[in-house]
Design a protein around this motif. Sequence first.
Motif, PDB file in Angstrom:
ATOM      1  N   LYS A 187       0.754  -1.473  -0.271  1.00 62.52           N
ATOM      2  CA  LYS A 187      -0.667   0.490   0.098  1.00 62.52           C
ATOM      3  C   LYS A 187       1.179   1.400  -0.058  1.00 62.52           C
ATOM      4  CE  LYS A 187      -3.663  -1.962   2.603  1.00 62.52           C
ATOM      5  NZ  LYS A 187      -4.516  -2.890   3.560  1.00 62.52           N
ATOM      6  N   PRO A 188       0.833   2.126  -1.086  1.00 64.57           N
ATOM      7  CA  PRO A 188       1.526   3.514  -0.582  1.00 64.57           C
ATOM      8  C   PRO A 188       1.388   4.569   0.251  1.00 64.57           C
ATOM      9  CG  PRO A 188      -0.399   3.440  -2.784  1.00 64.57           C
ATOM     10  CD  PRO A 188      -0.114   2.374  -1.694  1.00 64.57           C
ATOM     11  N   CYS A 189       2.231   4.565   0.992  1.00 62.03           N
ATOM     12  CA  CYS A 189       2.851   5.955   1.586  1.00 62.03           C
ATOM     13  C   CYS A 189       2.570   7.292   1.267  1.00 62.03           C
ATOM     14  CB  CYS A 189       3.238   5.535   3.390  1.00 62.03           C
ATOM     15  SG  CYS A 189       5.089   5.879   1.815  1.00 62.03           S
ATOM     16  N   GLY A 190       2.010   7.650   1.873  1.00 58.25           N
ATOM     17  CA  GLY A 190       2.040   9.039   1.345  1.00 58.25           C
ATOM     18  C   GLY A 190       3.247   9.924   0.440  1.00 58.25           C
ATOM     19  N   GLY A 191       4.382   9.465   1.017  1.00 56.58           N
ATOM     20  CA  GLY A 191       5.750   9.693  -0.207  1.00 56.58           C
ATOM     21  C   GLY A 191       5.256   9.306  -1.400  1.00 56.58           C
ATOM     22  N   ASP A 192       4.824   8.195  -1.237  1.00 50.96           N
ATOM     23  CA  ASP A 192       4.946   6.791  -2.418  1.00 50.96           C
ATOM     24  C   ASP A 192       3.720   7.373  -3.240  1.00 50.96           C
ATOM     25  OD1 ASP A 192       6.930   5.784  -2.271  1.00 50.96           O
ATOM     26  OD2 ASP A 192       5.057   3.462  -1.532  1.00 50.96           O
ATOM     27  N   LEU A 193       2.770   8.219  -2.661  1.00 47.48           N
ATOM     28  CA  LEU A 193       1.499   9.053  -3.311  1.00 47.48           C
ATOM     29  C   LEU A 193       1.842  10.533  -4.187  1.00 47.48           C
ATOM     30  CD1 LEU A 193      -1.447   8.415  -0.856  1.00 47.48           C
ATOM     31  CD2 LEU A 193      -0.691   7.410  -3.066  1.00 47.48           C
ATOM     32  N   LEU A 194       2.716  10.988  -3.543  1.00 46.84           N
ATOM     33  CA  LEU A 194       3.610  11.894  -4.708  1.00 46.84           C
ATOM     34  C   LEU A 194       3.894  11.436  -5.567  1.00 46.84           C
ATOM     35  CD1 LEU A 194       4.620  14.349  -1.702  1.00 46.84           C
ATOM     36  CD2 LEU A 194       2.890  14.352  -3.177  1.00 46.84           C
ATOM     37  N   LYS A 195       5.007  10.843  -5.341  1.00 41.38           N
ATOM     38  CA  LYS A 195       6.204   9.826  -6.451  1.00 41.38           C
ATOM     39  C   LYS A 195       5.009   9.660  -7.431  1.00 41.38           C
ATOM     40  CE  LYS A 195      10.125   8.798  -3.152  1.00 41.38           C
ATOM     41  NZ  LYS A 195      10.421   7.583  -2.570  1.00 41.38           N
ATOM     42  N   ILE A 196       4.155   8.550  -7.282  1.00 40.51           N
ATOM     43  CA  ILE A 196       2.893   8.347  -7.890  1.00 40.51           C
ATOM     44  C   ILE A 196       2.329   9.063  -9.133  1.00 40.51           C
ATOM     45  CG2 ILE A 196       1.014   7.251  -8.297  1.00 40.51           C
ATOM     46  CD1 ILE A 196       1.830   5.788  -6.063  1.00 40.51           C
ATOM     47  N   ALA A 197       1.524  10.893  -8.071  1.00 36.33           N
ATOM     48  CA  ALA A 197       1.407  11.988  -8.839  1.00 36.33           C
ATOM     49  C   ALA A 197       2.154  12.639  -9.338  1.00 36.33           C
ATOM     50  CB  ALA A 197       0.924  12.932  -7.920  1.00 36.33           C
TER      51      ALA A 197
END
Length: 186
Positions: A6-16
Motif C-alpha cells: 500500500k502506498p504511503c504519503g511519499g509514494d503517493l507524491l511519487k506516483i502523482a
Amino acid sequence: MATVQKPCGGDLLKIAGAVLLPNLAGYANGRLTRQNLENWYANLKFPSFKPPNWVFAPVWTSLYAGMGYASYLVWRDGGGFSSGSEAQLPLLAYGTQLALNWAWTPIFFGKHNIKAALIDILAVTTTASVCGVLFYKVNKTAGLIFVPYVAWLGFASALNYAIWKLNPEQESTDEKPSTSAHVKQN
C-alpha cells in the motif's frame, strides 16, 4: 498469499509526479494541436476509420497516466535510477519513447510534415513495444499497462499512414521554394 504493497504519503507524491510528467507535454502539445485544427488539419483528406477529434484528448490522457504509473512501478521495483539497477534500461527506454512521442505533435501539427510524423510514430511504436517488454521483466503489471498504449500506437500509425497517402500534395505545399528555380525573364 502475496502481500499487497500500500502506498504511503511519499509514494503517493511519487506516483502523482510519474503520472503528471507525461501529461505535461501532452497538455502543451494539445495547445499546438488546437491551433492547427481549423486552419490546416480540417483541410486534409481522412480515411473512413478516423475517429472524431474529441476522442484523442481523453485517450491520450489515460494512456499517459497509465504509462506514468507503469514507470513508477518499474522505478520502485527495479531499484530506481541508481547505477546498475534493474530499472535503468527500462527507464531509459521509457524516456526515449516518451521523447519521441512528444516530438510527434510538433512535427505533424507544427511543421505540417505528415511523412516525418509517420517516421516518428513508427519509432515511437517500436520503442514503446521494447519498453513494455522491459517493464514486464521488472513488474508484470507495468508491462501489461503498455499493451493498450502499443495497440493505440498501432492504430495511430495506420491513421498517420493513411493521411499521408491521402494527402500527397501536402508534402510539397509546405516545403520552402527551391533557391535554384529559374525565373523566366521577358
